[in-house]
Design a protein around this motif. Sequence first.
Motif, PDB file in Angstrom:
ATOM      1  N   GLN A  16     -66.183 -72.111 -66.224  1.00 15.37           N
ATOM      2  CA  GLN A  16     -66.596 -71.106 -67.209  1.00 15.37           C
ATOM      3  C   GLN A  16     -65.776 -69.823 -67.022  1.00 15.37           C
ATOM      4  N   PRO A  17     -65.480 -69.121 -68.119  1.00 11.93           N
ATOM      5  CA  PRO A  17     -64.630 -67.931 -68.011  1.00 11.93           C
ATOM      6  C   PRO A  17     -65.310 -66.795 -67.268  1.00 11.93           C
ATOM      7  N   VAL A  18     -64.530 -66.084 -66.471  1.00  9.20           N
ATOM      8  CA  VAL A  18     -64.985 -64.841 -65.840  1.00  9.20           C
ATOM      9  C   VAL A  18     -64.413 -63.708 -66.685  1.00  9.20           C
ATOM     10  N   SER A  19     -64.998 -63.499 -67.850  1.00 10.76           N
ATOM     11  CA  SER A  19     -64.406 -62.604 -68.840  1.00 10.76           C
ATOM     12  C   SER A  19     -64.584 -61.132 -68.497  1.00 10.76           C
ATOM     13  N   ALA A  20     -65.562 -60.802 -67.627  1.00  3.15           N
ATOM     14  CA  ALA A  20     -65.785 -59.409 -67.269  1.00  3.15           C
ATOM     15  C   ALA A  20     -64.971 -58.989 -66.047  1.00  3.15           C
ATOM     16  N   GLY A  21     -64.175 -59.887 -65.501  1.00  4.58           N
ATOM     17  CA  GLY A  21     -63.411 -59.582 -64.299  1.00  4.58           C
ATOM     18  C   GLY A  21     -62.118 -58.844 -64.580  1.00  4.58           C
ATOM     19  N   ARG A  22     -61.346 -58.663 -63.527  1.00  4.56           N
ATOM     20  CA  ARG A  22     -60.021 -58.060 -63.678  1.00  4.56           C
ATOM     21  C   ARG A  22     -59.102 -58.610 -62.606  1.00  4.56           C
ATOM     22  N   LEU A  23     -57.828 -58.554 -62.900  1.00  5.23           N
ATOM     23  CA  LEU A  23     -56.790 -58.943 -61.952  1.00  5.23           C
ATOM     24  C   LEU A  23     -56.029 -57.682 -61.568  1.00  5.23           C
ATOM     25  N   THR A  24     -56.055 -57.356 -60.275  1.00  5.77           N
ATOM     26  CA  THR A  24     -55.339 -56.187 -59.776  1.00  5.77           C
ATOM     27  C   THR A  24     -54.047 -56.667 -59.128  1.00  5.77           C
ATOM     28  N   VAL A  25     -52.914 -56.226 -59.663  1.00  2.99           N
ATOM     29  CA  VAL A  25     -51.601 -56.667 -59.184  1.00  2.99           C
ATOM     30  C   VAL A  25     -50.886 -55.473 -58.563  1.00  2.99           C
TER      31      VAL A  25
END
Length: 822
Positions: free
Chosen positions: A255-264
């Motif tokens: 299931q999508p983790v749509s409220a997350g973020r990717l920190t690069v």
Amino acid sequence: MKPAILLATLVLPLSAAEVFEANLGRETELPKGKEADGIRGDFILRSDAIEALVSHNAHNRRANMSTFYGPDGVSPGCLYDLALRGSDNDQLICYGPNGHGPVSYVRIVEGKAAVESVTTAAKNNGIYKRHVYEVKDGDSGIWITTTLRNETTKPDSVTTRDDFQRFNDYGVTEGIRWASVVDPAQKTGYALAVVKVEGSKIAADKITLPPGQEVTIQRFMAVGTSALHAWGLAMEKTGKPVAAVTGALLDKDGQPVSAGRLTVKIGKHDVWAYPDAAGKLSLKLPPGEYEAIAQDIGRLDLPLKITAPGVISAVMTPAAAVKFKITDTKGGDLPCKVMFQGINGTPNPDLGPVMRAHGCKDQYHSETGTFTVALPPGSYKVRVVRGLEYASLEKDITIAPGAPVTFTGTLKRVVDTTGWISADFHNHSTQSGDNICGTDDRIINIAAENIEFAPTTEHNRLYDWEPHIKKLNLTPWIKTVRGMELTGSRQHFNAFPFTPDPLLQDGGAPEWNDDPRITAITLRRHQGENATRWIQFNHPDLSNMFIDRDRDGMADGGFVGVGAMIDGMETQNGNATEILADAPLVISRAQGSLAAKVSHVREFIWLQLLNQGHRLVAVAVADSHAVYGNGVAGWMTYLPSNTDNPPDISWDELSPRAKRGEIILTNGPFLSVTCPDGQHAGQDVRANGGIDLKVKVQGTDWVKIDRIQVLVNGRKEPTLNFTRQTHPKLFAEGIVQFDQTIHVPLQADAHLIVVATNDNADISGGYGTSSQAKMRPCAYNNPIYVDIDGNGFKPNGDNLGHDLPVGGLTADKVRAKQTPPP
């Protein structure tokens, strides 16, 4: 047939880049979003990927009051809006490629989807300035080309600095500026790259141009679903190599983790990307390897190594969360506020920025009683509240990943305010410009704190909160009228009702004047005189308004007559509770400062002015600019109403009551003060030898009072001071904490104010860690004016033992006045 054929050849495909003026019916196509500021006459640019807006050249054209201050704070010919096509999600306030200020003209450029803004050399101290804004199909952004030319006979230092407004999270990575949206849930970001410079070796903030020479700076501003997305798009336009990175943030069930973020991490900087509703990510990064972290509140951080080009595969742990079901005693849905306190070693959570309702620091404000809040795993004390009329709910919980906890409960309305409605006449959202709190967030904040009547009072803009209230299904809980705060460098005013025109600058609002009397008259007459119009002083400098007009230290009567031109004034704005103060001035020293500061005690000066015959109606407001911290509630106002049902509230009915001063001010206790014949706050009463006051104080479970003090002409009469310690039998536990008749003996006319407070408590039970929590519980009424001799009420002229404070007082001067002679 030839004209028809010719017309057909001019119709462009839907995807073709275009530019047009928002006029003649096309105003409906103005970009939308939290920071959209377009009006009739502005220029809309659209490609297949984006939509943008450039402001036209008109009097006082500016995005909002606070983008830039001062007489030169106008910004015609600037980029106001930039969003992905069809997203209705503009988050840009203003971009000025070479600052801001008056221009000569703004117009469409023939032959391309472009707008030019020109400031002639004659208008700009010899420096010609031209900006061209152009959109092209296939580009997720806008091209901005600036030309500066020295048309004088001498070398001149020219600034190339731009204005990029307004974001909390921003940075410069690999020479490209980026900015992230204030609320991560709105998933937008911007990036700005300098693509080419001609006529100068470097694009410094200042360059020297010889006579006749020009410099051209070409920039590309990208808009994407995140700052990192936009940064990669801008990097590509500089000609540097980039590679595609795709993938998704998912949970173990796919299931999508749509409220997350990717920190690069790129170089020394962390830049964020947000997945879409399906959890998918699509980025462009310079070829190479990067350290990254996939994050989502309630889940464990997931460190990643990603490669460009490459595919991200991130499977995150199950979420820890609390599912709420909060109702009223009839089982109906109820807006509310939740506060989370970490216990047993768990820290307080950080649910998001202070400007938003759905997660602000350790709180969550909801427009409905059914909602879910993700939390880091751990143990918490959870407290649910809804303003000062409802009992709270509290429970300790422990949550673990993948095991949501359910919190159900009924909020009971325990304080009886029948016949009175809660109100706050002064609040703000991003429309005001001096804050970036979303308007929907402000409305949710109002509903969660149980403010029933909340006029729309944005800075220097006529606006209407009603569409937001309807969209959020909050009509049963909130009534508004359309108004504004008219603001300048001296006295601020709130005024309502008005009728906004959203297609005009500032919604058709009038302009402020330094003389408060002129501003008051302007507001009174704007759009025609209206008997119900309310005009109030906001956070007034009472010394300047009524005592010392030019602040030269000499009493001159202030702005004579201004008191008769307003309907009310704020005695309570902020977190002070000084109605029982002993002097009009206090000396303080900020931590780390060597200089002492003199501050006015507004409540005390109000009492002094009442005794001089200024019958000033007091109101209490939040003046909120955030949700957490400087949010709604704390101080508020109660006034009598023919209805207790918010949708039925009528300002036509409330207005004369407010103008008479039938108002109670409170930050917690609900105070009722009535005379034998039923008169109350703001009214005139005839009496002989004294008067009986029926005083009743209620408080919910987080409000407790231990003192009742009656002020007689502003003085604290010792025999009319009742405390739990000295008069324990007069006080009670529970909701009704004081219910007594107090006889006030009088030999002359007097205005009476009853203060309910507690010098040894706070209101943290209703506000948690937010700044309002530190206040003492306090409530008081507007004066009841008692006529003893039958010749009408007459003020006594008492200064309460202190000179009326003038301007220009230093700490040394105040100390000298306070020190008795030897």
